[in-house]
Design an enzyme around this catalytic site. Sequence first.
Site, short mmCIF file in Angstrom:
data_model
loop_
_atom_site.label_atom_id
_atom_site.label_comp_id
_atom_site.label_asym_id
_atom_site.label_seq_id
_atom_site.Cartn_x
_atom_site.Cartn_y
_atom_site.Cartn_z
N ARG A 1 -2.97 -11.57 4.37
CA ARG A 1 -4.34 -11.27 3.95
C ARG A 1 -4.57 -11.76 2.53
O ARG A 1 -3.73 -11.55 1.65
CB ARG A 1 -4.60 -9.75 3.94
N HIS B 1 -7.44 -8.31 -1.87
CA HIS B 1 -8.76 -7.70 -1.77
C HIS B 1 -8.71 -6.25 -2.21
O HIS B 1 -7.65 -5.63 -2.24
CB HIS B 1 -9.30 -7.78 -0.34
N TYR C 1 0.84 -1.20 0.00
CA TYR C 1 0.00 0.00 0.00
C TYR C 1 0.87 1.24 0.00
O TYR C 1 1.98 1.25 0.56
CB TYR C 1 -0.87 0.06 1.26
N TYR D 1 -0.84 -9.67 1.13
CA TYR D 1 0.26 -9.05 1.87
C TYR D 1 0.31 -9.56 3.31
O TYR D 1 -0.69 -9.97 3.87
CB TYR D 1 0.18 -7.53 1.82
N HIS E 1 -10.67 -2.71 -1.05
CA HIS E 1 -11.57 -2.08 -0.08
C HIS E 1 -12.61 -1.25 -0.83
O HIS E 1 -12.25 -0.48 -1.74
CB HIS E 1 -10.80 -1.14 0.85
#
Lengths: 182, 258
Positions: free
Chosen positions: B173, B176, B124, B163, B178
Site C-alpha cells: 500500500r 497513507h 499498525y 506496508y 486514514h
Amino acid sequence: MSHPLPTPGQTIGPFYGQALPYDGDDELVPAGRADAIRLHGDVLDGDGTPIPDAMVEIWQADAAGRVPQAGGSIHRDGWTFTGFGRCSTDATGHYSFSTVLPGATDDGKAPFFAVTVFARGLLDKLLTRIYLPGHEANAADALLSSLPAEEAATLVAVTDAQGLRFDIRLQGERETVFLTHG
Amino acid sequence: MSQDTQEQISAEIAAIAVQAGPDERQPRVDYAPYRSSVLRHPTKDPRHVDPETIERWAPCFSHRDVHPLEADLTIGAHAGINSQVSGEPIGERITVTGRVLDGDGRPVAGQLVEVWQANAAGRYVHKNEQHPAPLDPNFTGVGRCLTDADGGYHFTTIKPGPYPWGNHRNAWRPAHIHFSLFGNQFTERLITQMYFPGDPLFALDPIYQAITDQRARDALLASYDHDMTVPNHSMGYRWDIVLSGRDRTWTEPEEADR
C-alpha cells in the site's frame, strides 16, 4: 458559487480497531434501562458469510422525535441522549446497540434509524435506513412505498425478544437496499 | 495469501481504466482488482431518495468528547495503551492541516475528525497486523480533533511508511493516513485515506486505483507546504476535504444550485 468537487471515499481497511471504537460507543442509552431496546443483527457478504471487520453507525431522533444536538457521544454521561452510536462487528459478524425507538420527527412521517456501514473490502461507505416493524406511517413512506415488497422488506427491522433485529446484506439474495440522497 | 502477480492486478486495473467515465468522483465498489471487495459490494445501484429530517442533521461532538492533546500523535499518552511512555516516536515528524468543507463550500465547524495510520516502519498497532516490521513503543498512530470555526483541522504526527498486504504477491500500500469525517448533514459522512505526493506505489495499488478518474484520485493527495514546515522541527502537508452527501452533476452544476 460553484460546488467544490467532493473528496472520494476509501475503504476503512482492517486496522481501524485501535482508533474508532471507544467504550460505550454502542450504548446510546445504558443497557437495561427501562425504555432501552436492543437493535442488533449480522453484517453478511454475498455468500451469506458474516463479516467480522465491519463497522455500523446509527443516527436517530429521540423517543419524542427530537433531533439530538448534544455532544457527549464519545464520553457518555449516561443521561444525555446524543442520537449517535457506533459498533464494530464481533468475530461472528454481529453488531448490537442499546438505544430507544426513534419517534417521528415530523407529523405522520415514518421514524427510522439512519445507518452507515463500513467494512474492509468495501471501498466506500453505504447508507441505509432501519424502519420500525408495523409502524402505522410505514405504508405512506415515500421510500418504502416506492419499492417492490421484497426490497422494502430489507429496510424494516424484525421484532425479537430484546427489541429489533436487522441484518445487513451487502450483496446477494435479499441484498439490503442502500441509498443515495438528492 | 493470493498468488496473483502484480502484473495480473495491473492488467486488470488498466482494463477497467479504459472503460471509466470522466465523471466518476467516487471509487467503484465493484472493483475486482481489490480482491476483498468481490463479495462485499452491493450489486444494485443505490436507491435515490430525498433526505428526511434526521438525515439533514449530523451528530454533534464537543470538547467533552475530544481533548486538544489528541491532535498530537507524537506525544503517545492519549490513546490509552501507551500512557507510560514519554519518548518521541521514530520517523519524519510532520504536521497535517487543512479545511473541511461541505458540498456547498461552507466550512464544517466544530465537527469530529478521527485519524489512524501505520508507524514510520509501516506497522499498525493492531492484533491482526502481520507485517514483521517493528512496533514503536512511542507511537499508537491514533488521533482526533474538532474542526475550528473555519472548518480547519490540524494534526502533528510522523510520516507513515508503506506496508505489504495480502491482496496479491508483493502487494504494497502507498503510505497513507486514514481519515474519518462527519459533515453538516448525516449524508456527508466520509471515511477515506490521505496520500503523500509522488508515491511510486500509486499506479500499482488497487484501492487507490478503484477511483478511476485521475482528477478525483488527485483529491486524496496532500501537498507539501513549505510555509507550514516548522524550522528544526517538522515538515508540513496541507489537505482540504470536501464532504458532499448529495447526488449532483459535477461537471455542469445547475444554475439554481449555484
